[in-house]
Design a protein around this motif. Structure first.
Motif, PDB file in Angstrom:
ATOM      1  N   ILE A  51      48.884  36.286 -87.176  1.00  0.00           N
ATOM      2  CA  ILE A  51      47.587  35.745 -87.602  1.00  0.00           C
ATOM      3  C   ILE A  51      47.243  34.505 -86.792  1.00  0.00           C
ATOM      4  N   LEU A  52      48.192  33.611 -86.657  1.00  0.00           N
ATOM      5  CA  LEU A  52      47.950  32.372 -85.922  1.00  0.00           C
ATOM      6  C   LEU A  52      47.703  32.652 -84.442  1.00  0.00           C
ATOM      7  N   PHE A  53      48.446  33.591 -83.876  1.00  0.00           N
ATOM      8  CA  PHE A  53      48.321  33.951 -82.466  1.00  0.00           C
ATOM      9  C   PHE A  53      46.889  34.353 -82.128  1.00  0.00           C
ATOM     10  N   PHE A  54      46.258  35.107 -83.017  1.00  0.00           N
ATOM     11  CA  PHE A  54      44.878  35.549 -82.810  1.00  0.00           C
ATOM     12  C   PHE A  54      43.872  34.505 -83.290  1.00  0.00           C
ATOM     13  N   SER A  55      44.228  33.754 -84.329  1.00  0.00           N
ATOM     14  CA  SER A  55      43.292  32.800 -84.917  1.00  0.00           C
ATOM     15  C   SER A  55      42.950  31.652 -83.979  1.00  0.00           C
ATOM     16  N   VAL A  56      43.894  31.257 -83.113  1.00  0.00           N
ATOM     17  CA  VAL A  56      43.616  30.197 -82.140  1.00  0.00           C
ATOM     18  C   VAL A  56      42.453  30.622 -81.238  1.00  0.00           C
ATOM     19  N   LYS A  57      42.477  31.863 -80.795  1.00  0.00           N
ATOM     20  CA  LYS A  57      41.409  32.382 -79.943  1.00  0.00           C
ATOM     21  C   LYS A  57      40.126  32.590 -80.747  1.00  0.00           C
ATOM     22  N   ALA A  58      40.291  32.993 -82.015  1.00  0.00           N
ATOM     23  CA  ALA A  58      39.124  33.161 -82.876  1.00  0.00           C
ATOM     24  C   ALA A  58      38.413  31.827 -83.084  1.00  0.00           C
ATOM     25  N   LEU A  59      39.187  30.760 -83.248  1.00  0.00           N
ATOM     26  CA  LEU A  59      38.613  29.428 -83.434  1.00  0.00           C
ATOM     27  C   LEU A  59      37.828  28.995 -82.202  1.00  0.00           C
ATOM     28  N   TYR A  60      38.380  29.278 -81.028  1.00  0.00           N
ATOM     29  CA  TYR A  60      37.683  28.927 -79.789  1.00  0.00           C
ATOM     30  C   TYR A  60      36.349  29.657 -79.704  1.00  0.00           C
ATOM     31  N   MET A  61      36.347  30.943 -80.021  1.00  0.00           N
ATOM     32  CA  MET A  61      35.113  31.727 -79.982  1.00  0.00           C
ATOM     33  C   MET A  61      34.109  31.235 -81.019  1.00  0.00           C
ATOM     34  N   LEU A  62      34.622  30.795 -82.165  1.00  0.00           N
ATOM     35  CA  LEU A  62      33.754  30.266 -83.207  1.00  0.00           C
ATOM     36  C   LEU A  62      33.077  28.986 -82.730  1.00  0.00           C
ATOM     37  N   ILE A  63      33.846  28.128 -82.053  1.00  0.00           N
ATOM     38  CA  ILE A  63      33.297  26.889 -81.504  1.00  0.00           C
ATOM     39  C   ILE A  63      32.228  27.189 -80.458  1.00  0.00           C
ATOM     40  N   CYS A  64      32.445  28.267 -79.707  1.00  0.00           N
ATOM     41  CA  CYS A  64      31.487  28.658 -78.663  1.00  0.00           C
ATOM     42  C   CYS A  64      30.276  29.389 -79.226  1.00  0.00           C
ATOM     43  N   GLY A  65      30.259  29.610 -80.535  1.00  0.00           N
ATOM     44  CA  GLY A  65      29.123  30.271 -81.162  1.00  0.00           C
ATOM     45  C   GLY A  65      29.183  31.782 -81.138  1.00  0.00           C
TER      46      GLY A  65
END
Length: 204
Positions: A75-89
């Protein structure tokens, strides 16, 4: 064939969180670097950039799983990238990544983190969803994607051509097959590297 055993703690701890975040950032950087040689071609990016990413990140993933084979790692492995995409909109891509992390975690529940087949399946799914999630906006949010790319300086013709490629079912199927194949090869390489170089040194 199973993943190297370290200790018996089942849930992710602080040290594991630091490890997974660092490895997740490293794989993200690799994905950016491997995209550079293929950035001039949509097909090159799909079949070259993503495949190279899956291959190189396989050993990185394998080392991470051996260092943190615990509930929460996927979950964390993917969530780090998910957070970045969320920040990018990129809300759709972020959602795909987060759901992907949950699915990968479900695959590895039980003995999955120490089971070679299950952990490899989770990685193959991870890279496939990472690749597809990156261009899902072009498939499902075509108008907003086109407007965003045009505003970034791309010509309407090139944007339309790119979107057309993403809407080719056989091309997308081919991309999925290539990603899965190179993911498996990457993990196999990572397994040999770990057993030959890292396990004897006590890095696990």
């Amino acid at each position: 064939m199973s993943i190297s055993k370290t200790n018996h703690r089942k849930t992710i701890g602080f040290k594991d969180v630091v490890t997974v975040v660092l490895f997740s950032v490293l794989t993200f950087i690799v994905s950016l670097v491997t995209a550079i040689p293929f950035s001039g071609s949509v097909y090159g990016m799909l079949f070259g950039g993503y495949a190279l990413m899956a291959l190189i990140c396989g050993p990185i993933y394998q080392i991470m799983i051996n260092k943190a084979p615990r509930i929460g790692t996927q979950i964390l492995f993917f969530s780090v990238k998910a957070l970045y995409m969320l920040i990018c909109g990129q809300l759709l891509t972020a959602a795909v990544f987060f759901v992907g992390g949950l699915i990968c975690e479900a695959i590895c529940l039980g003995d999955g983190y120490r089971n070679m087949v299950k952990s490899t399946a989770a990685y193959a799914l991870h890279t496939t969803l990472y690749g597809f999630g990156s261009f899902f906006p072009a498939i499902f949010l075509t108008e907003s994607y086109s407007a965003r790319m045009t505003a970034a300086g791309a010509s309407p013709e090139s944007v339309a051509a790119t979107i057309g490629v993403y809407h080719q079912p056989l091309t997308m199927l081919g991309v999925a097959v290539v990603l899965i194949a190179f993911s498996i090869i990457g993990v196999l390489i990572g397994t040999k590297m770990f057993r030959k170089h890292f396990a004897p040194a006590g890095i696990a």
